[in-house]
Design a protein around this motif. Structure first.
Motif, PDB file in Angstrom:
ATOM      1  N   TYR A  53       0.833  -1.186   0.000  1.00 49.55           N
ATOM      2  CA  TYR A  53       0.000   0.000   0.000  1.00 49.55           C
ATOM      3  C   TYR A  53       0.875   1.245   0.000  1.00 49.55           C
ATOM      4  O   TYR A  53       2.017   1.240   0.445  1.00 49.55           O
ATOM      5  CB  TYR A  53      -0.954   0.028   1.198  1.00 49.55           C
ATOM      6  CG  TYR A  53      -0.282  -0.043   2.556  1.00 49.55           C
ATOM      7  CD1 TYR A  53       0.229   1.092   3.174  1.00 49.55           C
ATOM      8  CD2 TYR A  53      -0.173  -1.268   3.221  1.00 49.55           C
ATOM      9  CE1 TYR A  53       0.840   1.026   4.410  1.00 49.55           C
ATOM     10  CE2 TYR A  53       0.433  -1.348   4.466  1.00 49.55           C
ATOM     11  CZ  TYR A  53       0.930  -0.201   5.055  1.00 49.55           C
ATOM     12  OH  TYR A  53       1.537  -0.282   6.281  1.00 49.55           O
ATOM     13  N   TYR A  54       0.316   2.324  -0.536  1.00 49.44           N
ATOM     14  CA  TYR A  54       0.946   3.637  -0.519  1.00 49.44           C
ATOM     15  C   TYR A  54       0.346   4.422   0.652  1.00 49.44           C
ATOM     16  O   TYR A  54      -0.763   4.125   1.105  1.00 49.44           O
ATOM     17  CB  TYR A  54       0.672   4.374  -1.832  1.00 49.44           C
ATOM     18  CG  TYR A  54       1.320   3.751  -3.043  1.00 49.44           C
ATOM     19  CD1 TYR A  54       2.329   4.412  -3.734  1.00 49.44           C
ATOM     20  CD2 TYR A  54       0.923   2.498  -3.517  1.00 49.44           C
ATOM     21  CE1 TYR A  54       2.928   3.856  -4.856  1.00 49.44           C
ATOM     22  CE2 TYR A  54       1.512   1.927  -4.626  1.00 49.44           C
ATOM     23  CZ  TYR A  54       2.519   2.600  -5.293  1.00 49.44           C
ATOM     24  OH  TYR A  54       3.109   2.040  -6.397  1.00 49.44           O
ATOM     25  N   VAL A  55       1.062   5.425   1.115  1.00 53.88           N
ATOM     26  CA  VAL A  55       0.579   6.186   2.275  1.00 53.88           C
ATOM     27  C   VAL A  55       0.653   7.686   2.002  1.00 53.88           C
ATOM     28  O   VAL A  55       1.692   8.200   1.573  1.00 53.88           O
ATOM     29  CB  VAL A  55       1.410   5.853   3.536  1.00 53.88           C
ATOM     30  CG1 VAL A  55       1.148   6.884   4.639  1.00 53.88           C
ATOM     31  CG2 VAL A  55       1.074   4.464   4.043  1.00 53.88           C
ATOM     32  N   PHE A  56      -0.466   8.354   2.264  1.00 51.01           N
ATOM     33  CA  PHE A  56      -0.479   9.816   2.287  1.00 51.01           C
ATOM     34  C   PHE A  56      -0.338  10.258   3.736  1.00 51.01           C
ATOM     35  O   PHE A  56      -1.024   9.742   4.624  1.00 51.01           O
ATOM     36  CB  PHE A  56      -1.782  10.364   1.708  1.00 51.01           C
ATOM     37  CG  PHE A  56      -1.944  11.847   1.920  1.00 51.01           C
ATOM     38  CD1 PHE A  56      -1.217  12.758   1.166  1.00 51.01           C
ATOM     39  CD2 PHE A  56      -2.810  12.326   2.892  1.00 51.01           C
ATOM     40  CE1 PHE A  56      -1.346  14.122   1.364  1.00 51.01           C
ATOM     41  CE2 PHE A  56      -2.948  13.693   3.103  1.00 51.01           C
ATOM     42  CZ  PHE A  56      -2.222  14.598   2.333  1.00 51.01           C
ATOM     43  N   ALA A  57       0.564  11.200   4.004  1.00 52.07           N
ATOM     44  CA  ALA A  57       0.782  11.680   5.367  1.00 52.07           C
ATOM     45  C   ALA A  57       0.812  13.202   5.374  1.00 52.07           C
ATOM     46  O   ALA A  57       1.354  13.836   4.467  1.00 52.07           O
ATOM     47  CB  ALA A  57       2.097  11.129   5.921  1.00 52.07           C
ATOM     48  N   LYS A  58       0.205  13.762   6.408  1.00 54.12           N
ATOM     49  CA  LYS A  58       0.290  15.216   6.574  1.00 54.12           C
ATOM     50  C   LYS A  58       0.250  15.549   8.064  1.00 54.12           C
ATOM     51  O   LYS A  58      -0.088  14.701   8.902  1.00 54.12           O
ATOM     52  CB  LYS A  58      -0.830  15.937   5.826  1.00 54.12           C
ATOM     53  CG  LYS A  58      -2.188  15.862   6.488  1.00 54.12           C
ATOM     54  CD  LYS A  58      -3.161  16.811   5.778  1.00 54.12           C
ATOM     55  CE  LYS A  58      -4.506  16.866   6.499  1.00 54.12           C
ATOM     56  NZ  LYS A  58      -5.420  17.855   5.879  1.00 54.12           N
ATOM     57  N   VAL A  59       0.591  16.794   8.381  1.00 52.64           N
ATOM     58  CA  VAL A  59       0.650  17.253   9.763  1.00 52.64           C
ATOM     59  C   VAL A  59      -0.389  18.352   9.974  1.00 52.64           C
ATOM     60  O   VAL A  59      -0.516  19.263   9.157  1.00 52.64           O
ATOM     61  CB  VAL A  59       2.059  17.777  10.114  1.00 52.64           C
ATOM     62  CG1 VAL A  59       2.068  18.437  11.492  1.00 52.64           C
ATOM     63  CG2 VAL A  59       3.062  16.638  10.059  1.00 52.64           C
ATOM     64  N   VAL A  60      -1.132  18.236  11.066  1.00 51.45           N
ATOM     65  CA  VAL A  60      -2.137  19.230  11.432  1.00 51.45           C
ATOM     66  C   VAL A  60      -1.725  19.863  12.763  1.00 51.45           C
ATOM     67  O   VAL A  60      -1.457  19.148  13.730  1.00 51.45           O
ATOM     68  CB  VAL A  60      -3.537  18.590  11.579  1.00 51.45           C
ATOM     69  CG1 VAL A  60      -4.554  19.634  12.021  1.00 51.45           C
ATOM     70  CG2 VAL A  60      -3.967  17.941  10.266  1.00 51.45           C
ATOM     71  N   LYS A  61      -1.643  21.190  12.803  1.00 51.20           N
ATOM     72  CA  LYS A  61      -1.334  21.900  14.040  1.00 51.20           C
ATOM     73  C   LYS A  61      -2.637  22.253  14.745  1.00 51.20           C
ATOM     74  O   LYS A  61      -3.567  22.759  14.125  1.00 51.20           O
ATOM     75  CB  LYS A  61      -0.547  23.173  13.749  1.00 51.20           C
ATOM     76  CG  LYS A  61       0.716  22.950  12.932  1.00 51.20           C
ATOM     77  CD  LYS A  61       1.759  22.188  13.705  1.00 51.20           C
ATOM     78  CE  LYS A  61       2.386  23.022  14.788  1.00 51.20           C
ATOM     79  NZ  LYS A  61       3.516  22.320  15.443  1.00 51.20           N
TER      80      LYS A  61
END
Length: 343
Positions: A53-61
């Motif tokens: 699988y591929y993964v999308f990652a992001k950061v939320v403050k």
């Protein structure tokens, strides 16, 4: 699915169904054992391969009040894997979220197009190279460290101080909270990076730490009381310290702790005195009896034979019999394990 047993294993081919292959071989079994629980003995291992699988990652403050007001529920509904790091000095939170997209290496373009459509990000691109050294150097420089050695030296000097200056404690806490934020914000990773252990943040493993598994319906109040307790302790005794929560969606992996259920685990990681965490641990043990101490609580004197026996309940005697059967010579009976079974 493949089940590995020692050569002397008691099962036969077909006992686990037609879709499971049984392998009884000493070398293959022992080479498969990668971790052993302190109160148990591994007698059988099941491997269940999962699709790439591929993964999308992001950061939320965010902040703790905003998260508890509904933002956390929204993120959990949208993403499968969430890691929340809280700065208990100022109640700020860094939320790292991940979403999986199944697909093999030769399907990268179609997987990417699907991810763009689902996420609503037309400019999303696939990461084909990760420069870990550059990421870590940038993270260190953002908080005034020229290299890892300087970070370690300053941390050792800080811990040696009887009274840690609040400004230093907050600086290290902010670094541990945000060390690799830029490396995981808005990226789309192929399987070769998804399964890489190299994408790690700097965290203060060392002088103190603990992990607690929390029932989902206790989570909000548990988190609220934890942040309040730790914040109060840090005002009295400043030190680098972060709260880290992992929210993992239901897993279809039959051996996973989160198989067919959501799991939540909270870690407290820090440097310096254990007093703040010890007080928090006692408060939470009394207020939330359904929470389960995972690791680290022994150093605060909260895990004893009575605690272990209560957690296993009716299965405690069966556990003792199993250990006697599979470990008759007491190879696993360290002084700590003997103490746990003294009741």
């Amino acid at each position: 699915q493949v089940v590995f047993e020692p050569k002397s294993g008691r099962f036969q081919q077909g006992d686990f169904g037609n879709e499971v292959t049984l392998v009884q071989d000493d070398d293959e079994f022992y080479s498969s054992v990668v971790t052993v629980g302190s109160l148990g003995v591994v007698v059988r291992i099941l491997f269940e391969p999962l699709p790439y699988y591929y993964v999308f990652a992001k950061v939320v403050k965010s902040t703790v009040p905003k998260l508890l007001a509904g933002e956390l529920d929204e993120l959990r509904a949208k993403y499968e894997n969430i890691n929340l790091v809280i700065n208990a000095y100022n109640f700020e939170a860094t939320v790292s979220v991940r979403k999986r997209f199944p697909g093999s290496f030769d399907e990268s373009e179609s997987v990417l197009e699907n991810a763009r459509r689902v996420l609503g990000l037309s400019n999303l691109t696939l990461v084909d190279e990760v420069d870990l050294d550059a990421m870590k150097t940038s993270a260190l420089a953002a908080f005034g460290f020229r290299n890892v050695g300087e970070l370690i030296d300053e941390a050792i000097q800080l811990v040696a101080e009887k009274v840690v200056p609040r400004s230093d404690a907050e600086r290290f806490t902010a670094f541990f909270q945000n060390s690799l934020e830029q490396a995981s914000d808005g990226i789309f990773l192929p399987p070769i990076f998804t399964f890489s252990p190299g994408l790690n943040t700097y965290v203060p493993h060392g002088s103190l730490g603990t992990e607690v598994n929390v029932p989902a319906d206790d989570l909000e109040e548990f988190l609220n009381q934890t942040v309040t307790s730790i914040h109060r302790g840090l005002q009295e005794n400043p030190q680098p310290l972060i709260l880290s929560l992992r929210f993992v969606g239901k897993s279809q992996h039959k051996l996973a702790a989160s198989f067919d259920r959501q799991s939540v685990a909270m870690e407290i990681l820090g440097l310096g005195s254990t007093a703040t965490v010890a007080r928090w641990a006692q408060e939470m043990k009394d207020a939330f009896p359904r929470s389960r101490m995972h690791w680290g609580l022994q150093q605060y004197g909260l895990v004893d034979a009575e605690y272990v026996q209560a957690r296993y309940a009716e299965g405690f005697e069966q556990l003792q019999l199993m250990i006697e059967k599979y470990d008759p010579e007491g190879l696993m009976k360290t002084p700590y394990v003997q103490q746990m079974f003294s009741a």
